[in-house]
Motif scaffolding. Structure first.
Motif, PDB file in Angstrom:
ATOM      1  N   ALA A   1     -43.752 -19.334 -36.760  1.00 30.92           N
ATOM      2  CA  ALA A   1     -42.849 -20.385 -36.293  1.00 30.92           C
ATOM      3  C   ALA A   1     -41.567 -19.753 -35.783  1.00 30.92           C
ATOM      4  O   ALA A   1     -41.114 -18.725 -36.304  1.00 30.92           O
ATOM      5  CB  ALA A   1     -42.523 -21.379 -37.402  1.00 30.92           C
ATOM      6  N   PHE A   2     -40.987 -20.373 -34.776  1.00 31.76           N
ATOM      7  CA  PHE A   2     -39.641 -20.039 -34.309  1.00 31.76           C
ATOM      8  C   PHE A   2     -38.686 -21.072 -34.881  1.00 31.76           C
ATOM      9  O   PHE A   2     -38.921 -22.283 -34.755  1.00 31.76           O
ATOM     10  CB  PHE A   2     -39.589 -20.052 -32.780  1.00 31.76           C
ATOM     11  CG  PHE A   2     -38.190 -20.110 -32.218  1.00 31.76           C
ATOM     12  CD1 PHE A   2     -37.304 -19.066 -32.439  1.00 31.76           C
ATOM     13  CD2 PHE A   2     -37.771 -21.205 -31.484  1.00 31.76           C
ATOM     14  CE1 PHE A   2     -36.003 -19.114 -31.932  1.00 31.76           C
ATOM     15  CE2 PHE A   2     -36.483 -21.263 -30.972  1.00 31.76           C
ATOM     16  CZ  PHE A   2     -35.596 -20.217 -31.191  1.00 31.76           C
ATOM     17  N   VAL A   3     -37.610 -20.609 -35.507  1.00 29.89           N
ATOM     18  CA  VAL A   3     -36.662 -21.504 -36.165  1.00 29.89           C
ATOM     19  C   VAL A   3     -35.302 -21.404 -35.469  1.00 29.89           C
ATOM     20  O   VAL A   3     -34.770 -20.309 -35.272  1.00 29.89           O
ATOM     21  CB  VAL A   3     -36.494 -21.162 -37.661  1.00 29.89           C
ATOM     22  CG1 VAL A   3     -35.634 -22.214 -38.344  1.00 29.89           C
ATOM     23  CG2 VAL A   3     -37.857 -21.069 -38.336  1.00 29.89           C
ATOM     24  N   PHE A   4     -34.738 -22.565 -35.116  1.00 29.44           N
ATOM     25  CA  PHE A   4     -33.451 -22.630 -34.411  1.00 29.44           C
ATOM     26  C   PHE A   4     -32.551 -23.577 -35.206  1.00 29.44           C
ATOM     27  O   PHE A   4     -32.565 -24.783 -35.004  1.00 29.44           O
ATOM     28  CB  PHE A   4     -33.679 -23.178 -33.003  1.00 29.44           C
ATOM     29  CG  PHE A   4     -32.719 -22.682 -31.961  1.00 29.44           C
ATOM     30  CD1 PHE A   4     -31.524 -22.065 -32.288  1.00 29.44           C
ATOM     31  CD2 PHE A   4     -33.009 -22.857 -30.612  1.00 29.44           C
ATOM     32  CE1 PHE A   4     -30.649 -21.621 -31.309  1.00 29.44           C
ATOM     33  CE2 PHE A   4     -32.146 -22.416 -29.617  1.00 29.44           C
ATOM     34  CZ  PHE A   4     -30.962 -21.804 -29.961  1.00 29.44           C
ATOM     35  N   PRO A   5     -31.727 -23.041 -36.131  1.00 30.43           N
ATOM     36  CA  PRO A   5     -30.946 -23.906 -37.013  1.00 30.43           C
ATOM     37  C   PRO A   5     -29.554 -24.275 -36.488  1.00 30.43           C
ATOM     38  O   PRO A   5     -28.752 -24.856 -37.218  1.00 30.43           O
ATOM     39  CB  PRO A   5     -30.812 -23.044 -38.268  1.00 30.43           C
ATOM     40  CG  PRO A   5     -30.758 -21.639 -37.739  1.00 30.43           C
ATOM     41  CD  PRO A   5     -31.661 -21.620 -36.528  1.00 30.43           C
ATOM     42  N   SER A   6     -29.258 -23.967 -35.245  1.00 30.38           N
ATOM     43  CA  SER A   6     -27.899 -24.088 -34.701  1.00 30.38           C
ATOM     44  C   SER A   6     -27.339 -25.505 -34.827  1.00 30.38           C
ATOM     45  O   SER A   6     -28.067 -26.495 -34.740  1.00 30.38           O
ATOM     46  CB  SER A   6     -27.908 -23.669 -33.230  1.00 30.38           C
ATOM     47  OG  SER A   6     -26.608 -23.718 -32.686  1.00 30.38           O
ATOM     48  N   LEU A   7     -26.028 -25.576 -35.007  1.00 31.06           N
ATOM     49  CA  LEU A   7     -25.334 -26.864 -35.049  1.00 31.06           C
ATOM     50  C   LEU A   7     -25.069 -27.412 -33.655  1.00 31.06           C
ATOM     51  O   LEU A   7     -24.851 -28.618 -33.480  1.00 31.06           O
ATOM     52  CB  LEU A   7     -24.003 -26.716 -35.790  1.00 31.06           C
ATOM     53  CG  LEU A   7     -24.089 -26.311 -37.258  1.00 31.06           C
ATOM     54  CD1 LEU A   7     -22.692 -26.045 -37.808  1.00 31.06           C
ATOM     55  CD2 LEU A   7     -24.797 -27.377 -38.074  1.00 31.06           C
ATOM     56  N   TYR A   8     -25.084 -26.516 -32.655  1.00 30.81           N
ATOM     57  CA  TYR A   8     -24.775 -26.979 -31.295  1.00 30.81           C
ATOM     58  C   TYR A   8     -25.322 -25.991 -30.279  1.00 30.81           C
ATOM     59  O   TYR A   8     -25.151 -24.778 -30.423  1.00 30.81           O
ATOM     60  CB  TYR A   8     -23.260 -27.110 -31.097  1.00 30.81           C
ATOM     61  CG  TYR A   8     -22.878 -27.672 -29.737  1.00 30.81           C
ATOM     62  CD1 TYR A   8     -22.632 -29.032 -29.580  1.00 30.81           C
ATOM     63  CD2 TYR A   8     -22.783 -26.849 -28.618  1.00 30.81           C
ATOM     64  CE1 TYR A   8     -22.304 -29.561 -28.335  1.00 30.81           C
ATOM     65  CE2 TYR A   8     -22.451 -27.377 -27.370  1.00 30.81           C
ATOM     66  CZ  TYR A   8     -22.217 -28.721 -27.234  1.00 30.81           C
ATOM     67  OH  TYR A   8     -21.898 -29.241 -26.003  1.00 30.81           O
ATOM     68  N   GLU A   9     -25.975 -26.515 -29.249  1.00 32.43           N
ATOM     69  CA  GLU A   9     -26.377 -25.745 -28.081  1.00 32.43           C
ATOM     70  C   GLU A   9     -26.282 -26.666 -26.868  1.00 32.43           C
ATOM     71  O   GLU A   9     -26.362 -27.885 -27.003  1.00 32.43           O
ATOM     72  CB  GLU A   9     -27.815 -25.207 -28.205  1.00 32.43           C
ATOM     73  CG  GLU A   9     -28.048 -24.273 -29.380  1.00 32.43           C
ATOM     74  CD  GLU A   9     -27.361 -22.923 -29.241  1.00 32.43           C
ATOM     75  OE1 GLU A   9     -27.109 -22.489 -28.088  1.00 32.43           O
ATOM     76  OE2 GLU A   9     -27.067 -22.295 -30.282  1.00 32.43           O
ATOM     77  N   GLY A  10     -26.144 -26.070 -25.702  1.00 31.96           N
ATOM     78  CA  GLY A  10     -26.083 -26.884 -24.501  1.00 31.96           C
ATOM     79  C   GLY A  10     -27.448 -27.302 -24.002  1.00 31.96           C
ATOM     80  O   GLY A  10     -27.621 -28.391 -23.438  1.00 31.96           O
ATOM     81  N   PHE A  11     -28.440 -26.428 -24.179  1.00 35.71           N
ATOM     82  CA  PHE A  11     -29.789 -26.717 -23.706  1.00 35.71           C
ATOM     83  C   PHE A  11     -30.847 -26.199 -24.679  1.00 35.71           C
ATOM     84  O   PHE A  11     -31.801 -26.896 -25.005  1.00 35.71           O
ATOM     85  CB  PHE A  11     -30.006 -26.100 -22.324  1.00 35.71           C
ATOM     86  CG  PHE A  11     -31.389 -26.310 -21.778  1.00 35.71           C
ATOM     87  CD1 PHE A  11     -31.732 -27.527 -21.196  1.00 35.71           C
ATOM     88  CD2 PHE A  11     -32.340 -25.313 -21.838  1.00 35.71           C
ATOM     89  CE1 PHE A  11     -33.011 -27.740 -20.696  1.00 35.71           C
ATOM     90  CE2 PHE A  11     -33.620 -25.505 -21.339  1.00 35.71           C
ATOM     91  CZ  PHE A  11     -33.958 -26.731 -20.767  1.00 35.71           C
ATOM     92  N   GLY A  12     -30.700 -24.972 -25.145  1.00 35.65           N
ATOM     93  CA  GLY A  12     -31.667 -24.405 -26.069  1.00 35.65           C
ATOM     94  C   GLY A  12     -32.806 -23.705 -25.374  1.00 35.65           C
ATOM     95  O   GLY A  12     -33.989 -23.974 -25.642  1.00 35.65           O
ATOM     96  N   PHE A  13     -32.486 -22.764 -24.481  1.00 33.78           N
ATOM     97  CA  PHE A  13     -33.508 -22.094 -23.683  1.00 33.78           C
ATOM     98  C   PHE A  13     -34.570 -21.375 -24.523  1.00 33.78           C
ATOM     99  O   PHE A  13     -35.752 -21.346 -24.128  1.00 33.78           O
ATOM    100  CB  PHE A  13     -32.849 -21.119 -22.709  1.00 33.78           C
ATOM    101  CG  PHE A  13     -33.793 -20.618 -21.658  1.00 33.78           C
ATOM    102  CD1 PHE A  13     -34.080 -21.394 -20.549  1.00 33.78           C
ATOM    103  CD2 PHE A  13     -34.411 -19.391 -21.785  1.00 33.78           C
ATOM    104  CE1 PHE A  13     -34.971 -20.955 -19.591  1.00 33.78           C
ATOM    105  CE2 PHE A  13     -35.296 -18.944 -20.828  1.00 33.78           C
ATOM    106  CZ  PHE A  13     -35.579 -19.729 -19.721  1.00 33.78           C
ATOM    107  N   PRO A  14     -34.240 -20.780 -25.682  1.00 32.52           N
ATOM    108  CA  PRO A  14     -35.295 -20.145 -26.482  1.00 32.52           C
ATOM    109  C   PRO A  14     -36.437 -21.086 -26.867  1.00 32.52           C
ATOM    110  O   PRO A  14     -37.541 -20.629 -27.159  1.00 32.52           O
ATOM    111  CB  PRO A  14     -34.538 -19.644 -27.719  1.00 32.52           C
ATOM    112  CG  PRO A  14     -33.150 -19.395 -27.228  1.00 32.52           C
ATOM    113  CD  PRO A  14     -32.895 -20.505 -26.249  1.00 32.52           C
ATOM    114  N   ILE A  15     -36.164 -22.385 -26.870  1.00 32.36           N
ATOM    115  CA  ILE A  15     -37.240 -23.340 -27.156  1.00 32.36           C
ATOM    116  C   ILE A  15     -38.351 -23.203 -26.118  1.00 32.36           C
ATOM    117  O   ILE A  15     -39.542 -23.182 -26.448  1.00 32.36           O
ATOM    118  CB  ILE A  15     -36.698 -24.774 -27.177  1.00 32.36           C
ATOM    119  CG1 ILE A  15     -35.656 -24.937 -28.283  1.00 32.36           C
ATOM    120  CG2 ILE A  15     -37.823 -25.788 -27.343  1.00 32.36           C
ATOM    121  CD1 ILE A  15     -34.886 -26.245 -28.216  1.00 32.36           C
TER     122      ILE A  15
END
Length: 370
Positions: free
Chosen positions: A266-280
């Motif tokens: 799994a890829f986990v992205f716990p950020s509180l804020y992103e503009g788009f989230g390109f790693p998704i």
């Protein structure tokens, strides 16, 4: 239609999402759009083939990219000359860090892209940010491109601009090179920097809960692209009992990063804020299940192709990971949904919608500065 891009992203970045975005716009422009990038010296990897520029490289990998470096000064001078010649229809600066163009662009149409407002929202982490300057540049722009509806909402809330001047144009996706395997499969993957709003400690706390649950695979975390562990992070790992469960990869090449996505449970992205989230999108492309915080733009970008958790509740993240790791059918479903969602993001579509913004910038009256 003649578009003038400036040097900034291609000077400060050897590699990175912003300069890759502008290279994609150059590559996918329609036949009636003619672009100029007055860059004299750059080590940016997306310009290496010189299809769109006639520049020189200078000791690639060395740090000559700062705001007061010779590279910056040469490129800014070239951009000023291009602005003064005026042989363009729309000016599109690649960053808004340096206001040098504000007096040079005069009454020509200007478009800016705002990828996020992180420096405005997290000023304690970006103390050098001139929020008033960002507001003045945004106010001067005939049109503003926001990379997500969430970013557009923030722009209208935080900057002195009117709604008709802000248009959402999402990113596209650039296929990566064939994946290069670095590690045995079956780990959790984190990508990027780890400080502040990135909320990395939430992931560590969740992992500390997972490693105490018997029978689970993927009880190790691989961190790519954010540098080696800091002393504070090493202390935190020891405190949580995770020293043997977390591996820091540092900088990796694109093919290696693709391989890390491909091999992850799994890829986990716990950020509180992103503009788009390109790693998704990068994870979707490698059929890697995605687990995201339910904050900012993430639900908009991934929709139903991800699992979500409260970024302030590590136990919630641990539960979602537990569920994912125990349910092969759920992993397959997320992989399929990710592939479908990725098809919605193409650079051809991004370029077409950006061209429409350029047209709108020519048609709208000149902004009135307050």
């Amino acid at each position: 239609m003649k578009i003038l891009y400036d040097h900034q992203a291609f000077t400060v970045q050897d590699v990175g999402g912003v300069s890759r975005y502008y290279r994609a716009l150059l590559d996918h422009a329609s036949p009636d759009v003619h672009s100029h990038v007055p860059v004299v010296v750059s080590n940016n990897v997306y310009l290496q083939d010189r299809r769109h520029t006639n520049h020189s490289a200078f000791f690639p990998g060395q740090s000559f990219r700062g705001r007061f470096s010779f590279m910056w000064k040469l490129n800014r001078l070239a951009c000023r000359r291009a602005l003064r010649r005026g042989s363009y229809d729309v000016f599109h600066p690649t960053l808004i860090d340096d206001p040098y163009f504000m007096h040079e662009v005069e009454d020509k149409p200007m478009v800016i892209t705002i990828h996020d407002l992180i420096p405005v929202l997290f000023t304690e982490q970006y103390p050098q940010t001139d929020v008033a300057l960002i507001g003045r540049i945004a106010q001067r722009a005939n049109q503003i491109i926001a990379v997500s509806e969430h970013t557009r909402t923030d722009i209208l809330r935080l900057l002195p601009v009117s709604p008709e001047r802000v248009t959402v144009v999402p990113h596209g996706y650039t296929p990566s090179p064939p994946p290069r395997t670095l590690l045995p499969e079956g780990y959790l993957l984190y990508v990027g920097t780890r400080s502040g709003y990135k909320n990395f400690d939430c992931l560590l706390q969740a992992l500390a809960q997972l490693v105490r649950r018997p029978g689970l695979q993927a009880q190790r975390l691989v961190c790519a692209g954010g540098g080696r562990a800091t002393e504070a992070e090493q202390d935190r790992l020891q405190e949580l009992g995770l020293t043997q469960h977390v591996q820091f990869m540092g900088l990796v090449q694109e093919a290696e990063l693709a391989g890390l996505y491909r091999g992850a449970a799994a890829f986990v992205f716990p950020s509180l804020y992103e503009g788009f989230g390109f790693p998704i999108l990068e994870a979707f492309a490698q059929k890697c299940p995605v687990v995201l915080s339910n904050a900012s733009c993430f639900p908009e970008t991934a929709q139903d192709a991800a699992l979500y958790f409260d970024p302030h509740q590590p136990a919630d993240l641990a539960q979602q990971l537990h569920l994912l790791l125990l349910e092969p059918a759920l992993r397959r479903q997320l992989q399929q949904l990710g592939t479908l969602r990725l098809a919605d993001f193409t650079w051809a579509q991004t370029a077409t919608r950006t061209r429409a913004v350029y047209r709108a910038a020519q048609d709208l009256p000149q902004p009135v500065l307050l």
